[in-house]
Design a protein around this motif. Structure first.
Motif: not given
Length: 621
Positions: A584-590
Motif C-alpha cells: 500500500r502506498l499513501e502519499p501525504m501530499g497532493t
C-alpha cells in the motif's frame, strides 16, 4: 550419424543452385543437406529443428502447365514442371562476435526441389510427408518420433486463428506498418491465420474483450505498447465469466515506446532484447507455449483494476507521464525527461506498507541478506471452484511440454500447449471438498508446504535465478501458503488487502519517510534499457518493491539510473528491493503522479496484491 537416427532421407536440388543435387536427411534434431558431388563428409548446411517456424509446399503446376511460384522464390530459372517445391522457413542463431555467447536471429528460407517421380502429384505426396514430419518436430518437440511407429501417422499441428489488435497511435505510430511489413508474412509462413483489427479510441480493446466470443479464436495478439495490453487484460477480467476468460492466451509484439511485456517475454525465453525485437518477438510468438503470468489486483478509491507490469510513483512515474508529449521520439523520451527531472529533483513524503515474503530487515544491504535467516517464506495461491478448471492433462513430454488444455464449453477451441511450469491449479472438487488441512481466517486459508519451486528456476540462456528467499541454514524449507476460496461468477476478492480507509493488517510493515521513488514491479524490464527488477519472473508469485529514499546525491542518482540497463542498481546502498505479496502506498501530499502499467491514475492512496499465475500469455519458458 547413426542410420537409425535418420527419419527421412532423399535427393533434392536447392532452388537457386541449378544442377546441384543434395542428399537431405532429417532427424529429430536437425535437417542437414550435403552436395552429392562433395567428396568430404562436410555438410552443405544444417538447420536446427528448433529454429524452424514453418514449412510449405509450392502451389505447383496448374492445368495449363504453368507454375505459380511462392512469394519467397525469386528466380528466373525455368524449372521442370514435375518438380515439387518444399520451402522451409527458419530463424537461425548467429553469434554477435566470435567468442561471445550473445546471438541474434536471421529470417531465412531454404527451398528444396524434388523431381524423384515423373509427375508432380507423386512428388507432392513425398513432400507432404516431409512437411508434416518437420512441422510436427518443430511445433511439438516430438523428438521421440521413430521411423517404425510414428512417422507414417505423423500429423502437422492444427492451424491456429488469432485476433490481432493494432493501436495505430501507439508510440511513434508505426504499429500497423510493423505488422504488415514484417510480422504478417512470418505468420503466413507458419500457417497461422489471423484477423487484423485497428483500435479506434482509448478503451476500444477493453470493450471488444468484454463481448468477444472467445471460442472462435485461439488467442489475441497485441501490436502496440503496453497500454493496449492493459486494456485487453482488464477487459477479460471485467467479464461475468472472467475465470474462464482470463485463460484466453494473450501474445504481444513491440509497436509502442515501452514494449515492456514484449521485452520480458523475449528475456525469459532467452532471446535477445537489444537487437531486432520485432523479429525475435515474432519468432517467440510462433514457437510459443501457453504459460502462466502473475497479475496484481490494484485498488484506488472507488476503482479496482488488474496490472501485469508495475505500479510506479515518484521519479519513475513523473518521467513516464510527463514525457508523453514526446512519445513520437519513442524510448528516447524517457532519457530526456530523466535529465530534466534530476535537474529539478522532487521529494515526496508518504507511507509505504507491505506484506513481506520474508521478515523485513531494514539494515540489510540486500534482499539475500534479509532472507538468509528465514526458513518460512510466504507464498500466495488460489483455490478455484472446479467448474472453471477443466481437462488439465498430467502427461509430460520430454520436450518440457506438460499436456494440453481445452475448455469443454467450446466446440471450436483448439488444444493449447502449455508449459511444463504451468501450475495445475487445485480445485475444491480435487480435494473432495476436504479443506481440513487449511486454517481459515476471514476467507484466507493458511497452509504449510514443503516445496520451494516458486523461488528457484533458471532461464534458457543459463542465467540462474538467485535463491534469495531460501534459507541456507535449514534443509527443511517450508512455505506459508495463503489461499483464497473463489466461487464462480463472483468478482475476484482481495483477501490480503484491508479496505483503503482502514489500517493495514498487523503483520504488515510500514515505512513513513521522504522518497525519490517507489515502484511495485513484477516483470524484469520496465522498458528498453531498463532492467528494473532483474530477479522478477513472469510467474514467481511475488511483487518486487523498489524503494529509493530522499538524501541520495544527484550524481549518485544519475549513476544509479545508468546502471538500470544491466540491473546492477539493485546492489546500490541507496536502493531497497523487497519481495512482497501485497503493498500500500499513501502519499501525504497532493501533487505527483502514479502510473499503473504506464497508465495514469488519480493521485492518492493505492494498494495491490499478487494473483499468482492467473493470466495466460504466449511465450517460452
Amino acid at each position: 550419424m547413426e542410420h537409425n537416427d535418420i527419419l527421412l532421407q532423399g535427393k533434392f536440388s536447392i532452388l537457386g543452385k541449378p544442377g546441384k543435387v543434395c542428399i537431405v536427411e532429417l532427424t529429430s534434431e536437425k535437417l542437414q543437406f550435403q552436395d552429392l558431388s562433395c567428396k568430404t563428409n562436410d555438410c552443405e548446411g544444417v538447420i536446427d529443428i528448433r529454429d524452424v517456424i514453418g514449412c510449405r509446399i509450392n502451389t505447383g503446376v496448374n492445368k495449363q502447365g504453368s507454375r505459380n511460384m511462392c512469394n519467397c522464390v525469386k528466380s528466373h530459372v525455368v524449372w521442370d514442371m514435375a518438380e515439387c517445391l518444399l520451402s522451409i522457413h527458419y530463424c537461425p542463431k548467429t553469434k554477435k562476435k566470435l567468442f561471445c555467447k550473445s546471438y541474434y536471429r536471421q529470417h531465412c528460407t531454404l527451398t528444396l526441389a524434388l523431381a524423384q517421380h515423373p509427375d508432380y502429384d507423386s512428388n507432392k505426396i513425398v513432400c507432404e510427408k516431409w512437411k508434416k514430419t518437420i512441422l510436427s518436430l518443430s511445433k511439438n518437440n516430438n523428438n521421440h518420433i521413430t521411423i517404425e511407429t510414428d512417422l507414417e501417422n505423423c500429423e502437422a499441428p492444427l492451424q491456429r486463428k488469432i485476433l490481432v489488435l493494432i493501436n495505430p497511435f501507439s508510440g511513434p505510430g508505426k504499429a500497423r506498418q510493423i505488422f504488415e511489413n514484417g510480422v504478417s508474412s512470418m505468420l503466413e509462413e507458419a500457417d497461422i491465420s489471423f484477423k487484423m483489427v485497428i483500435t479506434e479510441y482509448a478503451g476500444h480493446a477493453t470493450e471488444m474483450m468484454r463481448s468477444l466470443d472467445l471460442s472462435a479464436w485461439y488467442g489475441v495478439v497485441i501490436v502496440s505498447g503496453d497500454g493496449l495490453i492493459y486494456e485487453v487484460i482488464n477487459g477479460l477480467m471485467s467479464r461475468a465469466d472472467w475465470e474462464v476468460a482470463i485463460n484466453f492466451p494473450v501474445g504481444c509484439l513491440p509497436g509502442g515506446s515501452g514494449n515492456a511485456l514484449s521485452l520480458n517475454i523475449n528475456y525469459q525465453a532467452g532471446e535477445p532484447v537489444d537487437l531486432n525485437p520485432i523479429l525475435h518477438s515474432t519468432f517467440v510468438l510462433i514457437k510459443h507455449r501457453v504459460i502462466p503470468m502473475d497479475l496484481v489486483l490494484v485498488q484506488i478509491p472507488g476503482k479496482q483494476m488488474y496490472s501485469f507490469l508495475s505500479v510506479t510513483w515518484g521519479l519513475v512515474a513523473d518521467i513516464d507521464y510527463e514525457s508523453e508529449r514526446l512519445r513520437v521520439l519513442g524510448a528516447s523520451r524517457f532519457t530526456l525527461y530523466f535529465i530534466k527531472r534530476v535537474v529539478s529533483l522532487r521529494k515526496y513524503r508518504a507511507k509505504v506498507s507491505f506484506l513481506p515474503v520474508t521478515p523485513y530487515e531494514p539494515g540489510a544491504k540486500n534482499q539475500k541478506e534479509r532472507a538468509v535467516k528465514c526458513s518460512r517464506p510466504r507464498r500466495f495461491t488460489m483455490i478455484r471452484n472446479s467448474t472453471t478448471q477443466r481437462n488439465i492433462s498430467s502427461s509430460v513430454y520430454e520436450g518440457g511440454v506438460q499436456g494440453v488444455y481445452t475448455e469443454k464449453s467450446s466446440s471450436h477451441s483448439l488444444p493449447r500447449l502449455r508449459s511444463k511450469s504451468m501450475p495445475a491449479v487445485k480445485t475444491i472438487s480435487e480435494t473432495n471438498g476436504d479443506i481440513s488441512g487449511y486454517e481459515e481466517h476471514d476467507n484466507v486459508m493458511f497452509e504449510l508446504d514443503d516445496s520451494d519451486e516458486c523461488f528457484t528456476s533458471s532461464l534458457p540462456n543459463g542465467d540462474h535465478v538467485k535463491d534469495d528467499n531460501v534459507s541456507t541454514e535449514s534443509e527443511n524449507i517450508f512455505e506459508e501458503m495463503v489461499h483464497t476460496l473463489n466461487n464462480d461468477g463472483k468478482p475476484l476478492q482481495a483477501p490480503l488487502l484491508a479496505p483503503l480507509e482502514e489500517e493495514v493488517p498487523s503483520n504488515w510493515v510500514t515505512i513513513e519517510d521522504e522518497f525519490i521513488t517507489a515502484c511495485a514491479l513484477y516483470q524484469p524490464y520496465l522498458g528498453p534499457d531498463n532492467l528494473a527488477s532483474p530477479e522478477s519472473r513472469l510467474n514467481d508469485g511475488q511483487i518486487h518493491l523498489l524503494i529509493i529514499r530522499a538524501g541520495i546525491p544527484k550524481s549518485a542518482l544519475v549513476n544509479l539510473f545508468l546502471s538500470f540497463e544491466t540491473g546492477d542498481h539493485i546492489s546500490s546502498p541507496y536502493v531497497e528491493m523487497i519481495k512482497v505479496l501485497a503493498f500500500r502506498l499513501e502519499p501525504m501530499g497532493t501533487e505527483g503522479n502514479i502510473m499503473v502499467d504506464g497508465e495514469h491514475v488519480d493521485y492518492g492512496p493505492i494498494q495491490g496484491q499478487v494473483l499468482p499465475g492467473i493470466a495466460r500469455i504466449m511465450g517460452v519458458q
